[in-house]
Design a protein around this motif. Structure first.
Motif, mmCIF file in Angstrom:
data_model
loop_
_atom_site.group_PDB
_atom_site.id
_atom_site.type_symbol
_atom_site.label_atom_id
_atom_site.label_comp_id
_atom_site.label_asym_id
_atom_site.label_seq_id
_atom_site.Cartn_x
_atom_site.Cartn_y
_atom_site.Cartn_z
ATOM 1 N N LEU A 11 -1.192 -1.507 -2.474
ATOM 2 C CA LEU A 11 -1.438 -2.479 -3.531
ATOM 3 C C LEU A 11 -1.611 -1.880 -4.926
ATOM 4 O O LEU A 11 -2.048 -2.561 -5.835
ATOM 5 C CB LEU A 11 -2.681 -3.314 -3.178
ATOM 6 N N GLY A 12 -1.301 -0.630 -5.098
ATOM 7 C CA GLY A 12 -1.320 -0.082 -6.449
ATOM 8 C C GLY A 12 -2.645 0.532 -6.835
ATOM 9 O O GLY A 12 -3.553 0.700 -6.027
ATOM 10 N N GLY A 13 -2.757 0.893 -8.108
ATOM 11 C CA GLY A 13 -3.958 1.560 -8.592
ATOM 12 C C GLY A 13 -3.948 1.685 -10.109
ATOM 13 O O GLY A 13 -3.136 1.077 -10.791
ATOM 14 N N ASN A 14 -4.882 2.472 -10.616
ATOM 15 C CA ASN A 14 -4.841 2.851 -12.037
ATOM 16 C C ASN A 14 -5.142 4.347 -12.109
ATOM 17 O O ASN A 14 -6.217 4.787 -12.462
ATOM 18 C CB ASN A 14 -5.791 2.011 -12.897
ATOM 19 N N GLY A 15 -4.123 5.110 -11.753
ATOM 20 C CA GLY A 15 -4.258 6.535 -11.512
ATOM 21 C C GLY A 15 -4.886 7.316 -12.653
ATOM 22 O O GLY A 15 -4.542 7.135 -13.826
ATOM 23 N N VAL B 220 -7.537 3.422 -0.846
ATOM 24 C CA VAL B 220 -8.760 2.793 -0.364
ATOM 25 C C VAL B 220 -9.164 1.736 -1.377
ATOM 26 O O VAL B 220 -8.528 1.550 -2.406
ATOM 27 C CB VAL B 220 -9.890 3.840 -0.170
ATOM 28 N N LYS B 221 -10.235 1.037 -1.065
ATOM 29 C CA LYS B 221 -10.731 -0.044 -1.926
ATOM 30 C C LYS B 221 -9.602 -1.053 -2.184
ATOM 31 O O LYS B 221 -8.884 -1.421 -1.250
ATOM 32 C CB LYS B 221 -11.338 0.536 -3.215
ATOM 33 N N ALA B 222 -9.406 -1.462 -3.419
ATOM 34 C CA ALA B 222 -8.397 -2.482 -3.714
ATOM 35 C C ALA B 222 -6.982 -1.946 -3.680
ATOM 36 O O ALA B 222 -6.028 -2.697 -3.909
ATOM 37 C CB ALA B 222 -8.670 -3.115 -5.083
ATOM 38 N N SER B 223 -6.823 -0.659 -3.398
ATOM 39 C CA SER B 223 -5.479 -0.086 -3.319
ATOM 40 C C SER B 223 -4.823 -0.304 -1.966
ATOM 41 O O SER B 223 -3.661 0.073 -1.790
ATOM 42 C CB SER B 223 -5.521 1.412 -3.650
ATOM 43 N N GLY B 224 -5.528 -0.894 -1.015
ATOM 44 C CA GLY B 224 -4.862 -1.293 0.207
ATOM 45 C C GLY B 224 -5.426 -0.684 1.470
ATOM 46 O O GLY B 224 -6.472 -0.030 1.474
ATOM 47 N N TYR C 29 -9.923 0.423 -7.802
ATOM 48 C CA TYR C 29 -8.781 1.019 -7.114
ATOM 49 C C TYR C 29 -9.109 2.413 -6.603
ATOM 50 O O TYR C 29 -10.046 3.059 -7.082
ATOM 51 C CB TYR C 29 -7.585 1.109 -8.052
ATOM 52 N N GLY C 30 -8.287 2.903 -5.663
ATOM 53 C CA GLY C 30 -8.461 4.257 -5.155
ATOM 54 C C GLY C 30 -7.207 4.741 -4.465
ATOM 55 O O GLY C 30 -7.188 4.910 -3.243
#
Length: 484
Positions: A256-260, A454-458, A410-411
């Motif tokens: 689900l992506g992230g904010n790297g 992990v978290k909201a990243s899927g 995100y993670g």
């Protein structure tokens, strides 16, 4: 002049249970850079969708028991065919997605490797043998454990890597012997349909694959269909979690992506390298990558020297027509996406951020942009911007840097520029992400390695062996009365 600037051909057919089929309803495909229609594709009818699902369910047992060499040979064929048609396939990606041809060529090469890796894994996907006489009750007994497909797979792919992210759905499914129905992004269906063409040239049984360019309502019906017990989705968080909610008893894999974030530590000796890598991978694919650099966190002792290098590297990136070999940053997928990114930048500046370079928009193209002093509740810092925007933060310690990395919903992956092995191991232990890239940007991905967040990243992992595990479940057979 490229092939997509010529007269539009007949609409591309859907692939229904391994066969090309047309329909009366079509969907146009537009080039993001200038908005021109480059092709059209057939939208399957309700009957065609039903036949695709029914065929996948019917062939599941046959495909599961197909010899490994047959599945591996099919994957090898796709890998070779992509390599032989690399220039054509790269042009297709650039035409439908808008990414510069140089990045489209890299995507083709990665897909070649993805299918090759899958063929290799298919040949060694064997399971394990375990003796059970380690306890008196198990004397004479041997356990043979193998992984078997959970059933047909629904693979839902996004627009940003229209070939290789489809490959990461198709290749592991075929490797384990699971039928797959691919639902590509409607804006970028051409690469997926091309993969259907290559798969049709193999000896896979009828029903092993379908490629359906369908809308949201049909997609939700597929997600709920009990004949498709596995859903593998790559895309936006709200959509992904809603699909999981719609299929609570299914095996659902979400990327689900992230904010790297890229952390530049005070001990890092080559600031030119760090600046170049961050500039490039904050803006490659116009920032439309789940692991593009978005947040740049720099320790104060090197910040004054690093920031001008970063600005120079970003300022040197060329935007324009993605078919131009010298262009490094192309358009976003459409003008609405570019308008959103520009709005987020303006909101951050209005909240006190400093615009250091870029920030202008021309149609679907946004200039590579660098911001500093960004409030941490601004969207360009807290959300996934999915555009060519870097937000820089200066910190006093590694502790503060790692705290900022973790202060995110995100993670997915984080890059840590350090030569200190203790800092590297701290990053692995302390950062709440699926992957830590030491000495480089978070954007590094090898297609055979575990990849996910992990978290909201899927949930779940891509990377061939990891994805094969997600698509299968263990089945044990105990043999009795043996002399071990």
């Amino acid at each position: 002049m490229n092939a997509f600037e010529e007269e539009l051909p007949t609409p591309r057919p859907a692939w229904i249970a391994g066969r090309a089929e047309r329909s009366d309803q079509t969907l146009p495909v537009h080039h993001p850079f200038d908005g021109d229609e480059i092709a059209s594709v057939c939208v399957p009818t309700a009957d065609q969708v039903e036949r695709a699902v029914a065929a996948a369910a019917e062939v599941a047992r046959e495909l599961r028991t197909t010899p490994a060499h047959v599945r591996a040979a099919a994957l090898d064929h796709v890998s070779r065919a992509l390599a032989e048609r690399a220039e054509e396939v790269a042009e297709t990606i650039t035409a439908e997605n808008g990414k510069p041809l140089r990045w489209a060529t890299i995507e083709v090469n990665r897909a070649v490797s993805t299918f090759r890796f899958a063929a290799e894994e298919a040949r060694r996907f064997t399971g394990e043998v375990q003796r059970l006489d380690t306890d008196p009750g198990g004397v004479g007994r041997l356990a043979v454990t193998r992984r078997v497909p959970r059933g047909p797979v629904l693979g839902i792919a996004p627009f940003n890597f229209p070939l290789n992210l489809v490959a990461h759905k198709v290749a592991p499914a075929i490797a384990v012997g699971a039928p797959i129905i691919v639902k590509p992004a409607p804006r970028t269906p051409l690469s997926a349909l091309l993969l259907g063409e290559l798969l049709a040239e193999t000896d896979l049984p009828e029903g092993a694959f379908s490629v359906l360019v369908v809308g949201n309502e049909d997609t939700r019906a597929l997600v709920k269909d009990p004949r498709l017990p596995v859903v593998s989705f790559t895309g936006s968080g709200p959509v992904g979690w809603s699909l999981m909610d719609a299929a609570p008893r299914k095996q659902v894999v979400l990327e689900l992506g992230g904010n790297g974030a890229a952390v530049v530590c005070a001990d890092w000796p080559d600031l030119d390298f760090a600046a170049s890598r961050i500039a490039t991978f904050g803006n490659y694919q116009a920032g439309q990558s789940c692991i593009a650099v978005q947040r740049v966190i720099v320790e104060r002792p090197v910040a004054e020297a690093f920031l001008p290098k970063l600005l120079d590297a970003v300022g040197a990136l060329k935007t324009g027509d993605p078919h131009d070999p010298s262009v490094e940053v192309g358009p976003l997928v459409d003008e609405a996406a570019a308008e959103r990114v520009s709005k987020w930048v303006d909101e951050a500046v209005g909240a006190g951020a400093r615009l250091l370079v870029g920030g202008k928009r021309d149609g679907a193209t946004v200039e590579p942009t660098v911001l500093s002093e960004v409030p941490h509740d601004a969207k360009v810092w807290a959300e996934e911007v999915f555009g060519p925007v870097l937000a820089v933060s200066v910190v006093d310690s590694v502790d503060e840097a790692f705290a900022q990395v973790n202060d995110s919903q995100y993670g997915l992956q984080t890059g840590v520029f350090t030569r200190d092995v203790r800092v590297a191991f701290r990053a692995r232990a302390e950062l709440d992400v699926g992957g830590v890239i030491v000495g480089d940007v978070p954007s590094f991905r090898a297609d055979q390695m575990p990849y996910g967040g992990v978290k909201a990243s899927g949930v779940g992992r891509e990377g061939l062996r990891s994805a094969m595990a997600d698509l299968t479940e263990e089945r044990v057979m105990v043999l009795t009365g043996l002399e071990l």
